[in-house]
Design an enzyme around this catalytic site. Structure first.
Site, short mmCIF file in Angstrom:
data_model
loop_
_atom_site.label_atom_id
_atom_site.label_comp_id
_atom_site.label_asym_id
_atom_site.label_seq_id
_atom_site.Cartn_x
_atom_site.Cartn_y
_atom_site.Cartn_z
N GLU A 1 6.87 -0.49 9.55
CA GLU A 1 6.61 -1.29 8.36
C GLU A 1 5.30 -0.81 7.78
O GLU A 1 4.25 -0.97 8.40
CB GLU A 1 6.57 -2.78 8.72
N CYS B 1 0.37 -6.22 3.49
CA CYS B 1 1.33 -5.17 3.12
C CYS B 1 2.23 -5.61 1.96
O CYS B 1 2.77 -4.78 1.25
CB CYS B 1 2.17 -4.77 4.33
#
Length: 490
Positions: A218, A252
């Site tokens: 990720e 993120c």
């Protein structure tokens, strides 16, 4: 508070082997054992909430409300979900009925992968260590966590607490920096989970490939926001700016840049400034609601980007590297080739890019790596669909930012440059297990069907019956409608 001690290099292979032998002992096959360990993760957090908040205050200068909202709540949801549903998730299930194979009782079962390595980041160290840990435990794996050395107080605390709550043979923490990480990656793991940047992601993927180890990555990216001029600009401004300044933009899923119609830019900036002053009435530097940047190095990097921009700084721009402080910064009239647009900023700096047409905005998004999220502020489904149907991302969200990671039932995961694989909830369980198929073929099946497979081969009509008929043949790119039993068209 605990002080961070790096794991001796010679101990790393021993920890790896201890975890493997514990996995091979079969103790994780027990569903009650897994459920108990999942619950213990929840109580590790619950019993030590204040110590963990204090640790993250020291590491990140983070407001405790942000830790509760973004780090604790998703873990508690994953613990509850895994504890309640683990038996259902783990239960073998039959394959779809097929007349040719039903007698073999074909089944599928989620089996553990083995020993899982988790290399977790600094920005949400509780959520991004404990939530995937819950999923891996639920899947029946042994786990070794390598937390970030950039949050030393939390990483030391995790190393202290984990063995007090979880099985000491199956679950471990290895602390260290690049040298220790390199040693870890020399070993064969059965799955590697990593959250972080693309540079390190490539290093991990390359190391994993030497052992054909599956990987979950990720990696974030530059997440765009697209503004419909008819949207509620005040609502958009509040939710965009919140997503940008939470955890000082070190998320993120944080919005990185806003694409706004050229003639709406002034109105959006005005709305953002109103929200900015409501968030920080005495200025951000005096606020106790703003997280610090994780290190002086990252602070200097972000300051350099602000100094180099050719856009117009509307508000903010101040920085103090020694205090790890970057003022929330809004920059308008940013060009696609600006320094602020080259890489993920991972800081509280919001770039605003005016566009002439929506097609132009979509083309700009598609000219870059696929982001982890694309945000659209619009109540017009056609506007939303024009953006989402012509782009790719891990998340496509309307009228809010960032919160997808905390929505029950939605997995976290990217595509392309923002990563691959999923975590949280049932999708996390699926990521850390593999589907093992089974069947039990009785001898009498050979007499009525599968006996045709044995030599010597002879013409046999039974063989053709094993293959289903094909669908209608497409003509001119169109699927033809099958005729009805009456001979007409259905």
């Amino acid at each position: 508070m605990s002080s961070l001690t790096y794991t001796p290099l010679e101990d790393i292979p021993k920890i790896h082997e201890r975890a493997r032998q514990a996995f091979l002992s079969g103790k994780t096959k027990s569903i009650p054992f897994r459920r108990a360990q999942v619950a213990q993760v929840g109580y590790l957090l619950k019993d030590n909430e204040q110590r963990i908040k204090d640790a993250l205050k020291l590491d990140l200068g983070r407001p405790m409300d942000e830790t509760q909202f973004a780090d604790f709540s998703p873990v508690y949801m994953d613990v509850r979900s895994a504890y309640d549903d683990l038996e259902k998730w783990s239960k073998p299930y039959r394959a779809d009925f097929n007349i040719n194979f039903f007698a073999m009782s074909p089944k599928l079962k989620a089996d553990p992968k083995g020993v899982v390595l988790m290399v977790t980041p600094f920005n949400f160290p509780v959520f991004l260590s404990l939530s995937p840990l819950v999923s891996a435990i639920a899947g029946g794996n042994a786990v070794v966590i390598k937390p970030s050395e950039q949050t030393p107080v939390f990483s030391a605390l995790l190393a202290e607490l984990l063995p007090k709550y979880l099985d000491n043979d199956l679950f471990h923490v290895i602390n260290g920096g690049p040298t220790e990480s390199t040693k870890i990656l020399e070993l064969r793991w059965d799955h590697i989970f990593y959250v972080g940047n693309g540079h390190v992601g490539r290093i991990i993927a390359t190391a994993a490939a030497q052992h054909l180890t599956p990987v979950t990555l990720e990696l974030g990216g530059k997440n765009p926001v697209v503004i419909d001029p008819k949207c509620d600009l005040k609502l958009a401004a509040r939710r965009i700016l919140w997503g940008k300044v939470s955890n000082a933009g070190q998320i993120c899923l944080s919005p990185e840049y806003v694409l706004v119609p050229k003639d709406t830019q002034d109105k959006l900036v005005e709305a953002l400034l109103e929200v900015y002053h409501s968030f920080y009435p005495d200025g951000p530097e005096k606020s106790d609601s703003l997280t610090k940047i994780v290190s002086e190095r990252h602070t200097a990097r972000i300051k350099g980007l602000i100094d180099a921009t050719k856009g117009k700084i509307v508000i903010g721009g101040e920085a103090d590297v020694s205090k790890r402080y970057i003022a929330p910064t809004i920059v308008r009239d940013v060009k696609p080739d600006d320094e602020l647009m080259k890489d993920e900023i991972f800081g509280p700096v919001l770039s605003i890019l005016p566009y002439e047409t929506l097609d132009e905005a979509v083309a700009l998004i598609n000219s870059r790596d696929h982001p982890l999220a694309i945000y659209v502020f619009s109540n017009d489904k056609n506007f939303q669909n024009q953006v989402f149907d012509n782009t790719q991302s891990g998340c496509a969200a309307s009228n809010d930012t960032v919160i997808s990671a905390g929505i029950a039932g939605l997995p976290m995961g990217g595509i392309g440059g923002s990563g691959y694989g999923y975590y949280t909830g049932k999708h996390g369980f699926d990521e850390f297990t593999h589907l093992r198929v089974s069947y039990d073929n009785p001898g009498w099946v050979d007499k009525i069907a599968l006996g045709v497979r044995y030599p010597p081969y002879k013409p046999n009509k039974t063989l053709a019956l094993l293959s289903p008929s094909l669908p209608p043949r497409p003509v001119g790119g169109q699927v033809q409608t099958a005729p009805s039993k009456s001979g007409g068209k259905s």
